[in-house]
Write an enzyme that holds these catalytic residues in place. Sequence first.
Site, PDB file in Angstrom:
ATOM      1  N   CYS A 181     -34.517 -25.482   1.508  1.00 19.27           N
ATOM      2  CA  CYS A 181     -34.469 -24.009   1.996  1.00 19.27           C
ATOM      3  C   CYS A 181     -35.679 -23.218   1.676  1.00 19.27           C
ATOM      4  CB  CYS A 181     -33.181 -23.387   1.369  1.00 19.27           C
ATOM      5  SG  CYS A 181     -33.226 -21.533   1.970  1.00 19.27           S
TER       6      CYS A 181
ATOM      7  N   CYS B 206     -26.115 -20.798  -2.482  1.00 18.68           N
ATOM      8  CA  CYS B 206     -25.453 -19.705  -1.964  1.00 18.68           C
ATOM      9  C   CYS B 206     -24.456 -19.711  -1.042  1.00 18.68           C
ATOM     10  CB  CYS B 206     -26.789 -18.841  -1.370  1.00 18.68           C
ATOM     11  SG  CYS B 206     -27.564 -19.736   0.107  1.00 18.68           S
TER      12      CYS B 206
END
Length: 348
Positions: A99, A195
């Site tokens: 990410c 997340c």
Amino acid sequence: MRIAVAMSGGVDSSVAAKLLLNSGHEIVGFTMRQFDDQRFEYDENSGIEQAIRDARIVADFLGIEHHVIDLKDVFDEIVIKQFVDEYKNGRTPNPCTLCNPTIKWGAFLDAIDEFGVEKIATGHYARIIDNEGVLYLKEGIDKGKDQTYMLWRLSQEQLARTLFPVGCMTKNEIRRIAIETGIPVASKKDSQEICFIPRKYQDFIVKAIDMKSGDIVLPNGQVIGQHNGLPLYTIGQRKGLNTPWSAPLFVLKLDVRKNRVIVTDNPDDLLEDKFYITDTNWFGNMPEDLSDLKVQIRYNSSPVGVSSLSDKGTVTEVCITEPKKAVTPGQSAVFYRDEVLIGGGIIR
């Protein structure tokens, strides 16, 4: 300087914005919306929407602009897809290391460039140093919060655009500044590592992948039980095997082709002193001088010395000075010398 601050709604990025504001910079706050809370079963008091609300409250408190950048589609296409595919292939990925270069310093940075910013700042506990024109990451002052391991895939161009205002401070100092200056999220707890997974990663995997049961076998091929799906297991795992045996069992290997979990009751079988990495990213050249060079094979593992490092064409061979348990395909091997991150790769 006009600086974008990636505001997660947490105390670290909020203090980062405050520090830069105090230094006289023009600050613009940005928050990513990378997934839908409803899809990932977050409630109204957690998840990305709560993070956006908190970031906006802090931005209003600081008197700065705040914008939300919607990256749900690209995040799903790159990060979540790779996360699921890796588990399907018997590997254990770390989505944060993907990410960071592709989303936070990729699609996100591309989007905020339209606002005329020169630099991007985050709340990561890391430092950037320049060594003869090559930028390197150095561990944050607070060793318990250091996040350089997650940033090893950043490019020179991305590092050149980046500021880490809290990297030279401890978490206690950050909390103190937040409290003393009245930042609204001063007492907010730290966020979790992945997340888009609110609870156990197994809960997410079960819903994302069609599980297929198979055999649990010993290294000699003897069948001793049944597993509920390869993605539910990782190298070195002990819990969750639910297979009666005379001694504790550990996952030794995942055989994707035969859909088998290979286990052992000898912990020494998990030790490896050589492994291979792909997708390497060296901040300079691959090091030839191995003195004091160490490699870390998991985020929370202790580093170990490197005895040899050699390019084998499509892979890089890594030999270490003492065997480590559970060297796991899909995880990152990250190299350090004297607190400085040299580079890294994905364990094959």
